[in-house]
Motif scaffolding. Sequence first.
Motif, short mmCIF file in Angstrom:
data_model
loop_
_atom_site.label_atom_id
_atom_site.label_comp_id
_atom_site.label_asym_id
_atom_site.label_seq_id
_atom_site.Cartn_x
_atom_site.Cartn_y
_atom_site.Cartn_z
N ARG A 43 -6.70 -5.13 -19.68
CA ARG A 43 -5.46 -4.38 -19.71
C ARG A 43 -4.73 -4.49 -18.38
NH1 ARG A 43 -5.88 1.60 -21.96
NH2 ARG A 43 -6.51 0.31 -23.75
N LYS A 44 -5.46 -4.46 -17.27
CA LYS A 44 -4.82 -4.61 -15.97
C LYS A 44 -4.19 -5.99 -15.82
CE LYS A 44 -7.68 -1.31 -13.38
NZ LYS A 44 -8.62 -1.14 -12.25
N THR A 47 -1.04 -6.06 -17.99
CA THR A 47 0.02 -5.27 -17.36
C THR A 47 0.62 -5.99 -16.17
OG1 THR A 47 -1.09 -3.23 -18.07
CG2 THR A 47 0.55 -3.05 -16.32
N GLN A 50 2.80 -8.84 -17.51
CA GLN A 50 4.07 -8.35 -18.01
C GLN A 50 5.00 -7.93 -16.87
OE1 GLN A 50 2.90 -5.22 -20.66
NE2 GLN A 50 2.40 -6.60 -22.36
#
Length: 324
Positions: A43-44, A47, A50
């Motif tokens: 997820r990091k 993120t 993005q």
Amino acid sequence: MSKNITATTTPKPVSATDNIVLPVETAEHKRYRARIDARIRRRKVVTAFQLGLIYIFLIVMAIFALFPIYFVVQASFAGSQNLYTTDLHLLPVNPSWDNYVYAFTQEPLLAWLGNTLFVCGLSTVVGLFFSMTGAYALSRFRFKGRKLSLDLLLVLQAFPGLLVISAYYYLLQYLNLLDSAPLFGLSMIYVATSIVFSCWNIKGYFDTLPIELDQAAIIDGASQWEAFWRVIMPLAAPALAASGLLIFVGGWSEFAIANYILNANDTGSNLTFILGLYRLQGDFRTPWGYFAATSIIISVPLVIVFLLAQRFFKSGLTIGSVKG
């Protein structure tokens, strides 16, 4: 008589964690924790990826927005009148103020600026007055033909002003304004082309103000005009500033109608600045250095107006578009 003194010892306090038995982490718990840690790391990474794409997009858009300004500024300080060169330089090789000196001394720049301020200022004042009075009537009063008037304003907004440019010309000719007061006639054309949007924008703001404000002022002895001027107008300052700025900017950069209405004299001092810039162009060659320097000079007043009215401009557009 002797006394037997018995020494007593204070018992050692027991810690709250002395009797806690930590559970033994099993292999299943370790695998579960590893999956959670891997999911957090993924997820990091996603993120960060993005966020990186967003920053890259913003940087590219900033370059597209700022590069034309930089290009014009560096062309204004270049010694020559060439817009393109075979050598790539981030800054002019021999920067000078010659183009700015030429703009102030050899061209009627101040006359162009004065004419533009007169046309845009007059059209803003007159257009704003009729827009706010019309918007107030459409917002507060219920009369026969009100809905038809609103629909008619939308229909008029759908047609571009260039479709009726000949009608404007013949109307000014009939009123004898083409020869006697062409700048005044041009400002009235700008009023006619901008009053529809301004009326709708201000009406949307008036709709958000409670009608009880008008009624309370009238009960206290004010007339309808006094209630409008002293109560509603101060509250509608953001919408008025935003609409006035749009009228001003629309006339500031308009070219087609001005070119059709205004006829240059021998020196070209009766033109607006946008026509003055066009007049700098020769038949076979364009002096890009003079053109860039004049553009920079003329854009300074508009930038100042934007900075002064920016707060009203944003809030006026946001609130005025809530209702319609």
